[in-house]
Design a protein around this motif. Structure first.
Motif, PDB file in Angstrom:
ATOM      1  N   ASP A   1       1.109  -1.280   0.269  1.00 36.73           N
ATOM      2  CA  ASP A   1       0.225   0.007  -0.240  1.00 36.73           C
ATOM      3  C   ASP A   1       0.971   1.220  -0.169  1.00 36.73           C
ATOM      4  OD1 ASP A   1      -2.669   1.225   0.539  1.00 36.73           O
ATOM      5  OD2 ASP A   1      -1.596   2.164   1.996  1.00 36.73           O
ATOM      6  N   ALA A   2       1.923   1.705   1.137  1.00 40.89           N
ATOM      7  CA  ALA A   2       3.222   2.582   0.924  1.00 40.89           C
ATOM      8  C   ALA A   2       3.766   2.754  -0.067  1.00 40.89           C
ATOM      9  CB  ALA A   2       3.850   2.000   2.193  1.00 40.89           C
ATOM     10  N   SER A   3       4.167   1.680  -1.097  1.00 47.64           N
ATOM     11  CA  SER A   3       4.723   1.859  -2.522  1.00 47.64           C
ATOM     12  C   SER A   3       3.914   2.291  -3.301  1.00 47.64           C
ATOM     13  CB  SER A   3       5.313   0.029  -1.995  1.00 47.64           C
ATOM     14  OG  SER A   3       6.428  -0.337  -1.688  1.00 47.64           O
ATOM     15  N   ILE A   4       2.673   1.561  -3.654  1.00 51.61           N
ATOM     16  CA  ILE A   4       1.582   1.805  -4.402  1.00 51.61           C
ATOM     17  C   ILE A   4       1.767   3.437  -4.215  1.00 51.61           C
ATOM     18  CG2 ILE A   4      -0.230   2.241  -5.789  1.00 51.61           C
ATOM     19  CD1 ILE A   4      -0.255  -0.878  -5.016  1.00 51.61           C
ATOM     20  N   ARG A   5       1.402   4.236  -3.078  1.00 51.56           N
ATOM     21  CA  ARG A   5       1.005   5.652  -2.680  1.00 51.56           C
ATOM     22  C   ARG A   5       2.200   6.238  -2.928  1.00 51.56           C
ATOM     23  NH1 ARG A   5      -2.472   7.521   0.219  1.00 51.56           N
ATOM     24  NH2 ARG A   5      -3.188   4.944   1.590  1.00 51.56           N
ATOM     25  N   SER A   6       3.471   5.487  -2.512  1.00 46.30           N
ATOM     26  CA  SER A   6       4.432   6.497  -3.255  1.00 46.30           C
ATOM     27  C   SER A   6       4.551   7.363  -4.956  1.00 46.30           C
ATOM     28  CB  SER A   6       5.751   6.182  -2.505  1.00 46.30           C
ATOM     29  OG  SER A   6       6.057   4.536  -3.572  1.00 46.30           O
ATOM     30  N   VAL A   7       3.964   6.147  -5.862  1.00 43.92           N
ATOM     31  CA  VAL A   7       3.921   6.364  -7.307  1.00 43.92           C
ATOM     32  C   VAL A   7       2.895   6.807  -7.595  1.00 43.92           C
ATOM     33  CG1 VAL A   7       3.769   4.794  -8.843  1.00 43.92           C
ATOM     34  CG2 VAL A   7       5.029   3.776  -7.410  1.00 43.92           C
ATOM     35  N   TYR A   8       1.595   6.948  -6.524  1.00 44.05           N
ATOM     36  CA  TYR A   8       1.160   7.902  -6.621  1.00 44.05           C
ATOM     37  C   TYR A   8       0.657   9.061  -6.669  1.00 44.05           C
ATOM     38  CZ  TYR A   8      -4.012   9.436  -6.472  1.00 44.05           C
ATOM     39  OH  TYR A   8      -5.535   9.932  -5.896  1.00 44.05           O
ATOM     40  N   ASN A   9       1.691   9.375  -5.749  1.00 47.22           N
ATOM     41  CA  ASN A   9       1.829  10.678  -5.276  1.00 47.22           C
ATOM     42  C   ASN A   9       2.862  11.825  -5.941  1.00 47.22           C
ATOM     43  OD1 ASN A   9      -0.139  10.708  -3.185  1.00 47.22           O
ATOM     44  ND2 ASN A   9       1.343  10.037  -1.598  1.00 47.22           N
ATOM     45  N   GLN A  10       3.844  11.025  -7.029  1.00 48.44           N
ATOM     46  CA  GLN A  10       4.561  11.651  -8.438  1.00 48.44           C
ATOM     47  C   GLN A  10       4.410  12.779  -8.624  1.00 48.44           C
ATOM     48  OE1 GLN A  10       7.638  10.010  -8.681  1.00 48.44           O
ATOM     49  NE2 GLN A  10       7.231   9.002  -6.629  1.00 48.44           N
ATOM     50  N   LYS A  11       5.387  13.726  -8.970  1.00 47.32           N
ATOM     51  CA  LYS A  11       4.960  14.948  -8.951  1.00 47.32           C
ATOM     52  C   LYS A  11       4.691  14.871 -10.925  1.00 47.32           C
ATOM     53  CE  LYS A  11       7.245  19.181 -10.028  1.00 47.32           C
ATOM     54  NZ  LYS A  11       8.443  20.043  -9.672  1.00 47.32           N
ATOM     55  N   TYR A  12       5.617  13.663 -11.750  1.00 44.35           N
ATOM     56  CA  TYR A  12       5.184  13.268 -12.979  1.00 44.35           C
ATOM     57  C   TYR A  12       4.053  12.683 -12.767  1.00 44.35           C
ATOM     58  CZ  TYR A  12       6.951  11.281 -17.576  1.00 44.35           C
ATOM     59  OH  TYR A  12       6.609  11.371 -19.033  1.00 44.35           O
ATOM     60  N   LYS A  13       3.246  12.478 -13.988  1.00 47.48           N
ATOM     61  CA  LYS A  13       2.228  12.285 -14.074  1.00 47.48           C
ATOM     62  C   LYS A  13       1.591  11.034 -14.554  1.00 47.48           C
ATOM     63  CE  LYS A  13       0.698  14.448 -10.462  1.00 47.48           C
ATOM     64  NZ  LYS A  13       0.449  13.970  -8.808  1.00 47.48           N
ATOM     65  N   ASN A  14       2.528  10.959 -16.182  1.00 49.42           N
ATOM     66  CA  ASN A  14       2.403  10.093 -16.816  1.00 49.42           C
ATOM     67  C   ASN A  14       3.042   8.948 -16.523  1.00 49.42           C
ATOM     68  OD1 ASN A  14       1.505   8.995 -19.227  1.00 49.42           O
ATOM     69  ND2 ASN A  14       2.836  10.644 -21.082  1.00 49.42           N
ATOM     70  N   TRP A  15       1.995   7.822 -15.745  1.00 50.03           N
ATOM     71  CA  TRP A  15       3.122   7.034 -15.960  1.00 50.03           C
ATOM     72  C   TRP A  15       1.791   5.233 -15.795  1.00 50.03           C
ATOM     73  CZ3 TRP A  15      -0.091   4.845 -12.092  1.00 50.03           C
ATOM     74  CH2 TRP A  15      -0.036   5.628 -10.615  1.00 50.03           C
ATOM     75  N   GLU A  16       2.388   4.636 -15.898  1.00 52.13           N
ATOM     76  CA  GLU A  16       1.499   3.352 -15.271  1.00 52.13           C
ATOM     77  C   GLU A  16       2.161   2.526 -14.222  1.00 52.13           C
ATOM     78  OE1 GLU A  16       1.007   0.350 -18.801  1.00 52.13           O
ATOM     79  OE2 GLU A  16       2.997   0.227 -18.950  1.00 52.13           O
ATOM     80  N   LEU A  17       1.790   1.554 -13.278  1.00 44.18           N
ATOM     81  CA  LEU A  17       1.829   0.768 -12.754  1.00 44.18           C
ATOM     82  C   LEU A  17       0.901  -0.016 -13.325  1.00 44.18           C
ATOM     83  CD1 LEU A  17       3.518  -0.096 -10.288  1.00 44.18           C
ATOM     84  CD2 LEU A  17       2.016   0.866  -8.706  1.00 44.18           C
ATOM     85  N   ILE A  18       2.410  -1.336 -13.466  1.00 38.29           N
ATOM     86  CA  ILE A  18       1.537  -2.717 -12.997  1.00 38.29           C
ATOM     87  C   ILE A  18       2.774  -3.711 -12.021  1.00 38.29           C
ATOM     88  CG2 ILE A  18       2.775  -4.401 -15.068  1.00 38.29           C
ATOM     89  CD1 ILE A  18       3.558  -2.835 -17.197  1.00 38.29           C
ATOM     90  N   VAL A  19       1.246  -3.971 -11.492  1.00 40.84           N
ATOM     91  CA  VAL A  19       1.288  -4.711 -10.269  1.00 40.84           C
ATOM     92  C   VAL A  19       2.059  -6.556 -10.548  1.00 40.84           C
ATOM     93  CG1 VAL A  19       1.145  -5.797  -8.315  1.00 40.84           C
ATOM     94  CG2 VAL A  19       1.000  -2.925  -8.829  1.00 40.84           C
TER      95      VAL A  19
END
Length: 255
Positions: A18-36
């Motif tokens: 949860d904390a790891s995903i949150r650290s991606v979600y809170n990125q200043k750079y917004k154009n990302w995809e997260l593949i878990v």
């Protein structure tokens, strides 16, 4: 802005993901995809990820039978659609500026295909250390110390690589390796392109009791795994970075 594919392998990570995903979600750079990539978890890892998926469509979930972290990362690479690829383990954290810092460096230097930053290691007793205290640039041979030991001055959760480089050269992680499984991957990358270091802390790595790299003593099979990596990629080094062969062989003999 180009899309960045963030690959997150996860195995029984319900306490940390949860904390790891949150650290991606809170990125200043917004154009990302997260593949878990759920590597056969038997806890509530899936449920944790689905909560985030319902919140943000940039987050994707892939399940596979337990094959190990290398196969999980390879699955992520195969599914990535971004111009760039980054990695974040399910128990590591990014600072909000991580992707922005790495991407901005890439954009300012058009010749750069691989950039890395520093990682803050947090130990169970509370003390901290830095991975990459003296970030520097170079190819494979430039990361081999005078005693013929390879020293990667970065952590896997602190890198950004152009996807095209990985895909065109079919660079993947070696399955079945339990310790330092990313060694071969990065050696091949640094045969193709130069690594560039940024002197900024962009990720946090928590050393846990059950962390593979947290063990004080390597088992014989761990050393065998490393030797097998060197044997497997020798032809790759010879083809793509022949001037590094002498250093590579000395490094293999040291191992």
């Amino acid at each position: 802005m180009d899309k960045i594919s963030v690959i997150m392998p996860a195995y029984n990570a319900e306490k940390t993901i949860d904390a790891s995903i949150r650290s991606v979600y809170n990125q200043k750079y917004k154009n990302w995809e997260l593949i878990v990539i759920d590597d056969g978890s038997i806890d509530s890892t899936k449920e944790k990820v689905f909560i985030w998926m319902n919140k943000d469509q940039r987050i994707k979930y892939v399940y596979q039978n337990n094959k190990g972290v290398s196969e999980a990362r390879n699955t992520g690479i195969d599914r990535a659609i971004g111009t760039y690829i980054s990695f974040l383990d399910a128990d590591d954290l990014w600072v909000p500026e991580t992707l922005h810092t790495l991407y901005t460096y890439m954009e300012k230097h058009s010749n750069v295909n691989f950039v890395y930053g520093k990682t803050k290691e947090i130990f169970l007793d509370g003390h901290t250390d830095l991975v990459g205290p003296s970030a520097h640039d170079g190819y494979l041979e430039d990361f081999i110390h005078t005693n013929n030991e390879l020293r990667l001055t970065y952590h896997i959760s602190a890198v950004l690589i152009k996807s095209k480089l990985i895909q065109e050269n079919n660079i993947r992680f070696e399955p079945g390796i339990k310790v330092s499984e990313d060694t071969g991957f990065f050696m091949e990358v640094m045969c193709i392109t130069k690594a560039y270091g940024i002197n900024e802390v962009i990720s946090q790595y928590i050393r846990r009791d059950n962390s593979a790299t947290g063990m004080k003593i390597w088992k014989p099979e761990d050393w065998e795994g490393q030797v097998n990596i060197y044997l497997r990629i020798e032809s790759f080094v010879k083809t793509h970075r022949p001037k590094a062969m002498a250093a590579f062989k000395a490094m293999r003999s040291f191992m």
